[in-house]
Motif scaffolding. Structure first.
Motif, short mmCIF file in Angstrom:
data_model
loop_
_atom_site.label_atom_id
_atom_site.label_comp_id
_atom_site.label_asym_id
_atom_site.label_seq_id
_atom_site.Cartn_x
_atom_site.Cartn_y
_atom_site.Cartn_z
N ASN A 275 125.54 34.75 93.76
CA ASN A 275 124.31 34.60 94.53
C ASN A 275 123.23 35.57 94.59
OD1 ASN A 275 125.58 32.15 95.56
ND2 ASN A 275 126.09 33.30 97.26
N LEU A 276 123.92 36.81 94.20
CA LEU A 276 122.73 37.98 94.16
C LEU A 276 122.05 37.84 92.77
CD1 LEU A 276 121.39 40.38 95.22
CD2 LEU A 276 123.50 41.74 94.09
N LEU A 277 122.80 37.50 91.49
CA LEU A 277 122.42 37.76 90.23
C LEU A 277 121.92 36.51 89.55
CD1 LEU A 277 125.01 40.32 89.22
CD2 LEU A 277 122.68 41.00 89.73
N ASP A 278 122.67 35.33 89.83
CA ASP A 278 122.01 33.99 89.29
C ASP A 278 122.23 33.98 87.77
OD1 ASP A 278 121.44 31.39 89.32
OD2 ASP A 278 119.33 31.74 89.23
N VAL A 279 123.47 34.62 87.40
CA VAL A 279 123.78 34.82 85.67
C VAL A 279 124.46 33.26 85.26
CG1 VAL A 279 124.19 37.32 85.72
CG2 VAL A 279 126.23 35.42 86.15
N GLU A 280 124.42 33.30 83.97
CA GLU A 280 124.51 31.92 83.44
C GLU A 280 126.12 31.53 83.43
OE1 GLU A 280 122.06 30.85 79.97
OE2 GLU A 280 121.89 33.13 79.88
N ALA A 281 126.88 32.78 83.26
CA ALA A 281 128.22 32.34 83.15
C ALA A 281 128.99 33.69 83.53
CB ALA A 281 128.93 32.33 81.81
N VAL A 282 130.35 33.34 83.94
CA VAL A 282 131.23 34.40 84.08
C VAL A 282 132.52 34.47 83.14
CG1 VAL A 282 133.00 35.10 86.00
CG2 VAL A 282 131.24 34.28 86.86
N VAL A 283 132.59 35.40 82.62
CA VAL A 283 133.74 35.73 81.47
C VAL A 283 135.10 36.49 82.11
CG1 VAL A 283 134.38 36.44 79.34
CG2 VAL A 283 132.17 35.69 79.86
N LEU A 284 136.10 35.79 82.25
CA LEU A 284 137.27 36.37 82.95
C LEU A 284 138.45 37.00 81.72
CD1 LEU A 284 138.99 36.47 85.47
CD2 LEU A 284 140.08 34.21 84.54
N GLY A 285 138.40 38.10 81.80
CA GLY A 285 139.26 38.87 80.89
C GLY A 285 140.20 39.62 81.56
N GLY A 286 140.96 40.63 81.07
CA GLY A 286 141.78 41.56 81.64
C GLY A 286 143.26 41.14 81.68
#
Length: 340
Positions: A275-286
């Protein structure tokens, strides 16, 4: 004179025959992952070893060197043939000074700045660059992995803790050095105590170390679980990502509840970041993110949905394509000089 010229010629030939390679190290709470890569980021050698559970900073640096040496040997090299080494580490990184401070999940932990780059550089005989572990991993995914189709993304590294990294309009965004720390977004005011000392952080619910502490407390209160039986069978002293995955496969009630709570809190925290950044994708790692894979990426995506301000434009959650090597590859890229 002829003999001297012949020696010089052999040295020049050996230098030409040695490929341009860089080392990368991902320093984690339970493991040290080292790789050797070429200019394109192709992995030529790798090795993983446990992080010293009770080690002082010097012990951790020695373990880093030993792991890097093994990765170099796997690539047919020695560490002194590397052109540079990068280290991705948790905590407060001072890249200019080459120091690492406020490390809570590695060895015994330490607060004061420790000269990791200088000490490791003296051992390997080449320049050493330090970077935040998640930021370098996200940079690797952006350049070589799941982030390639996007100009902006949030990387979330779900493992011993919960780390984050940002790329905004093609540029890694570090703020004043701590940008992307999603694990320390407060998801429940006055909630569970986090390893950082504050209450209600996302990491206090979703970090593997915090979940282990909660599991140990539950066992002390008489709750049944296979988690620690699996840990002992594997000869481990901590609940690793693979142990959590096996406990879920056994439909262990405590593991299922703790992981489910982690997913719900990840949904709250990541939706707020979107909601703050409005990025195009989330990449899940770790460790947990890659071990639990696409199914849990989908569950996190669904957990985000009720909290997304523009639900029709909710970004996808993609699993890191470089897997558990993202951090080490990203650290190696950090050590490379810019192209051109």
């Amino acid at each position: 004179m002829r003999e001297a010229n012949a020696v010089g010629s052999r040295r020049e030939t050996a230098a030409r025959d040695t490929p341009e390679c860089w080392g990368g190290v991902d320093l984690g709470g339970t493991k040290i992952e080292a790789v050797v890569v070429d200019r394109a980021g192709t992995v030529l050698g790798k090795l993983r070893q446990p992080t010293p559970a009770d080690g002082e900073p010097g012990d951790v640096v020695r373990a880093i060197h030993d792991t890097l040496e093994g990765a170099a040997h796997a690539a047919g090299l020695t560490p002194r043939q590397l052109l540079g080494v990068g280290v991705g580490a948790p905590g407060a990184v001072n890249a200019n000074e080459g120091t690492l401070a406020h490390v809570s999940n590695v060895g015994r932990g330490w607060t004061a700045p420790y000269p990791v780059a200088g000490e490791l550089g003296a051992r390997v005989g080449c320049p050493v660059a330090l970077g935040n572990d998640v930021q370098v991993a996200v940079a690797a995914e952006y350049r070589l992995g799941a982030g390639r189709p996007y100009r902006s993304l949030l990387g979330v590294w779900w493992g011993t803790g919960v780390g984050g990294g940002l790329v905004l309009d093609g540029v890694p965004w570090r703020g004043r050095g701590a940008a992307g720390e999603v694990g320390h977004m407060v998801v429940k005011p006055g909630g569970a105590r986090c390893g950082c000392g504050r209450r209600g952080c996302l990491e206090a619910y979703a970090g593997r170390a915090s979940m282990e502490r909660r599991a140990r407390t539950a066992v002390c209160h008489g709750e049944a679980t296979v988690l620690f039986d699996l840990m002992r069978k594997k000869g481990r002293t901590r609940l690793t990502s693979s142990i959590w995955a096996r406990a879920l496969a056994h439909e262990d009630a405590l593991a299922t509840w703790l992981i489910g709570r982690a997913v719900r809190m990840l949904g709250v925290g990541l939706a707020s970041a979107i909601n703050l950044l409005d990025v195009e994708a989330v990449v899940l790692g770790g460790g947990l993110g890659t071990r639990l894979g696409p199914d849990f990426a989908g569950r996190i995506h669904e957990a985000m949905r009720p909290h997304i301000f523009v639900p029709e434009r909710q970004p996808p959650v993609r699993v890191a394509e470089l897997g558990e090597l993202s951090g080490a590859i990203g650290a190696a890229l950090l050590a490379q000089p810019p192209l051109g």
